[in-house]
Write an enzyme that holds these catalytic residues in place. Structure first.
Site, PDB file in Angstrom:
ATOM      1  N   ASP A  30      46.003  41.643  44.427  1.00  0.00           N
ATOM      2  CA  ASP A  30      44.805  42.452  44.616  1.00  0.00           C
ATOM      3  C   ASP A  30      44.611  42.599  46.113  1.00  0.00           C
ATOM      4  O   ASP A  30      44.721  41.624  46.871  1.00  0.00           O
ATOM      5  CB  ASP A  30      43.569  41.841  43.962  1.00  0.00           C
ATOM      6  N   PHE A  59      51.907  54.132  51.213  1.00  0.00           N
ATOM      7  CA  PHE A  59      50.987  54.661  50.199  1.00  0.00           C
ATOM      8  C   PHE A  59      49.545  54.386  50.634  1.00  0.00           C
ATOM      9  O   PHE A  59      49.307  53.792  51.696  1.00  0.00           O
ATOM     10  CB  PHE A  59      51.284  54.036  48.831  1.00  0.00           C
ATOM     11  N   GLY A  60      48.623  54.816  49.807  1.00  0.00           N
ATOM     12  CA  GLY A  60      47.195  54.523  50.023  1.00  0.00           C
ATOM     13  C   GLY A  60      46.719  54.909  51.422  1.00  0.00           C
ATOM     14  O   GLY A  60      46.873  56.060  51.848  1.00  0.00           O
ATOM     15  N   TYR A  61      46.164  53.923  52.110  1.00  0.00           N
ATOM     16  CA  TYR A  61      45.562  54.165  53.430  1.00  0.00           C
ATOM     17  C   TYR A  61      46.571  54.056  54.578  1.00  0.00           C
ATOM     18  O   TYR A  61      46.171  54.132  55.745  1.00  0.00           O
ATOM     19  CB  TYR A  61      44.413  53.173  53.655  1.00  0.00           C
ATOM     20  N   ASP A  62      47.849  53.883  54.276  1.00  0.00           N
ATOM     21  CA  ASP A  62      48.851  53.697  55.337  1.00  0.00           C
ATOM     22  C   ASP A  62      48.827  54.772  56.426  1.00  0.00           C
ATOM     23  O   ASP A  62      48.979  54.445  57.602  1.00  0.00           O
ATOM     24  CB  ASP A  62      50.271  53.606  54.735  1.00  0.00           C
ATOM     25  N   ARG A  91      50.579  42.231  52.473  1.00  0.00           N
ATOM     26  CA  ARG A  91      51.351  41.875  51.272  1.00  0.00           C
ATOM     27  C   ARG A  91      52.561  41.023  51.665  1.00  0.00           C
ATOM     28  O   ARG A  91      52.860  40.005  51.039  1.00  0.00           O
ATOM     29  CB  ARG A  91      51.793  43.160  50.559  1.00  0.00           C
ATOM     30  N   GLU A 133      39.920  44.656  33.040  1.00  0.00           N
ATOM     31  CA  GLU A 133      38.864  45.146  33.928  1.00  0.00           C
ATOM     32  C   GLU A 133      38.790  44.252  35.166  1.00  0.00           C
ATOM     33  O   GLU A 133      38.717  43.022  35.053  1.00  0.00           O
ATOM     34  CB  GLU A 133      37.522  45.106  33.180  1.00  0.00           C
ATOM     35  N   THR A 190      51.110  44.567  37.555  1.00  0.00           N
ATOM     36  CA  THR A 190      50.620  45.787  38.191  1.00  0.00           C
ATOM     37  C   THR A 190      51.196  47.024  37.525  1.00  0.00           C
ATOM     38  O   THR A 190      52.291  46.972  36.957  1.00  0.00           O
ATOM     39  CB  THR A 190      50.978  45.815  39.700  1.00  0.00           C
TER      40      THR A 190
HETATM   41  P1  IMP Z   1      43.963  47.171  43.702  1.00  0.00           P
HETATM   42  O1  IMP Z   1      44.528  45.943  44.368  1.00  0.00           O
HETATM   43  O2  IMP Z   1      44.725  47.563  42.501  1.00  0.00           O
HETATM   44  O3  IMP Z   1      42.482  47.052  43.481  1.00  0.00           O
HETATM   45  O4  IMP Z   1      44.178  48.411  44.683  1.00  0.00           O
HETATM   46  C1  IMP Z   1      44.175  48.256  46.045  1.00  0.00           C
HETATM   47  C2  IMP Z   1      44.073  49.604  46.749  1.00  0.00           C
HETATM   48  O5  IMP Z   1      44.023  49.317  48.153  1.00  0.00           O
HETATM   49  C3  IMP Z   1      45.312  50.478  46.560  1.00  0.00           C
HETATM   50  O6  IMP Z   1      45.150  51.388  45.518  1.00  0.00           O
HETATM   51  C4  IMP Z   1      45.406  51.193  47.906  1.00  0.00           C
HETATM   52  O7  IMP Z   1      44.563  52.317  47.914  1.00  0.00           O
HETATM   53  C5  IMP Z   1      44.857  50.163  48.863  1.00  0.00           C
HETATM   54  N1  IMP Z   1      45.978  49.373  49.437  1.00  0.00           N
HETATM   55  C6  IMP Z   1      46.391  48.128  49.095  1.00  0.00           C
HETATM   56  N2  IMP Z   1      47.474  47.775  49.795  1.00  0.00           N
HETATM   57  C7  IMP Z   1      47.771  48.831  50.569  1.00  0.00           C
HETATM   58  C8  IMP Z   1      48.815  49.068  51.495  1.00  0.00           C
HETATM   59  O8  IMP Z   1      49.737  48.263  51.715  1.00  0.00           O
HETATM   60  N3  IMP Z   1      48.775  50.262  52.109  1.00  0.00           N
HETATM   61  C9  IMP Z   1      47.812  51.195  51.886  1.00  0.00           C
HETATM   62  N4  IMP Z   1      46.843  51.038  51.013  1.00  0.00           N
HETATM   63  C10 IMP Z   1      46.810  49.851  50.351  1.00  0.00           C
END
Ligand code: IMP
Length: 196
Positions: A75, A154-157, A181, A44, A11
């Protein structure tokens, strides 16, 4: 105890790496990054499922590393029931970071409380030092809130509500205990202990 003491995570996402380290370091497994091994690897992600994309990333890294060290790839994404599972595997590409939460809140603005159910899913692909592949998945069930709350994670947390808090209002330990996770990595750890 696990027979694997060291693995490398496929990653470039610092947050995924941090969470994997928070979960694995206390149980004696060192998680290295691609950067630690000076490896550039960004295949990709054209799979249709979390499992397919996790496998693509794990295989790409496994074939790029010189020594036979075990690899994991994560993922993951957010699946909203009323949106038929969107953004799902497209969670990373749904909007730029910093706009993901507001865009989803906007899409959900007329959705009543009982229809705001959602879950995070994580697939961990694992390839051991001999090239053997296995995958593990974890979920975290919750709801989409009405506003962004909390500054952790992070992200949608900030908009994902579990119990009475968003994941961004939880400490790292609290989140890792219940997260998709955390659940997937616990399954991997169980397997590593059993397959000694
Ligand atoms: P990928 O697995 O690289 O395709 O990305 C997954 C995407 O899902 C991340 O960039 C976040 O936007 C979102 N995501 C995955 N896990 C989490 C999390 O634990 N918290 C919040 N967002 C998450």
């Amino acid at each position: 105890m696990s027979r694997i003491k060291k693995l490398v995570m496929a990653t470039n996402n610092k947050n995924k790496l941090r969470e994997a380290r928070e979960i694995f370091s206390p149980i004696g497994i060192e998680v290295l990054s691609q950067k630690d091994l000076n490896i550039e690897c960004d295949p990709e992600e054209n799979g249709k499922t979390f499992a397919e994309n996790a496998k693509i990333k794990a295989e790409a890294l496994y074939s790029a590393i010189p020594e036979n060290i075990a690899v994991i790839a994560d993922d993951s994404g957010l699946c909203v029931d009323i949106l038929n599972g969107r953004p799902g595997v497209y969670s990373a590409r749904y909007a730029p970071d910093g706009q993901k939460c507001s865009k989803l809140l906007d899409e959900m603005k007329d959705i009543p409380d009982d229809k705001r159910t959602a879950y995070f899913e994580c697939c961990i692909a694992f390839i051991d030092e001999n090239g053997e592949y296995k995958s593990f998945s974890g979920k975290c069930m919750g709801k989409i809130g009405y506003e962004e709350k909390g500054t952790n994670g992070f992200g949608y947390d900030p908009i994902f509500v579990y119990g009475d808090k968003t994941l961004a209002e939880m400490s790292a330990e609290e989140k890792n205990n219940i997260s998709h996770r955390g659940n997937a990595l616990k399954e991997l750890y169980k397997y590593l202990k059993e397959s000694e």
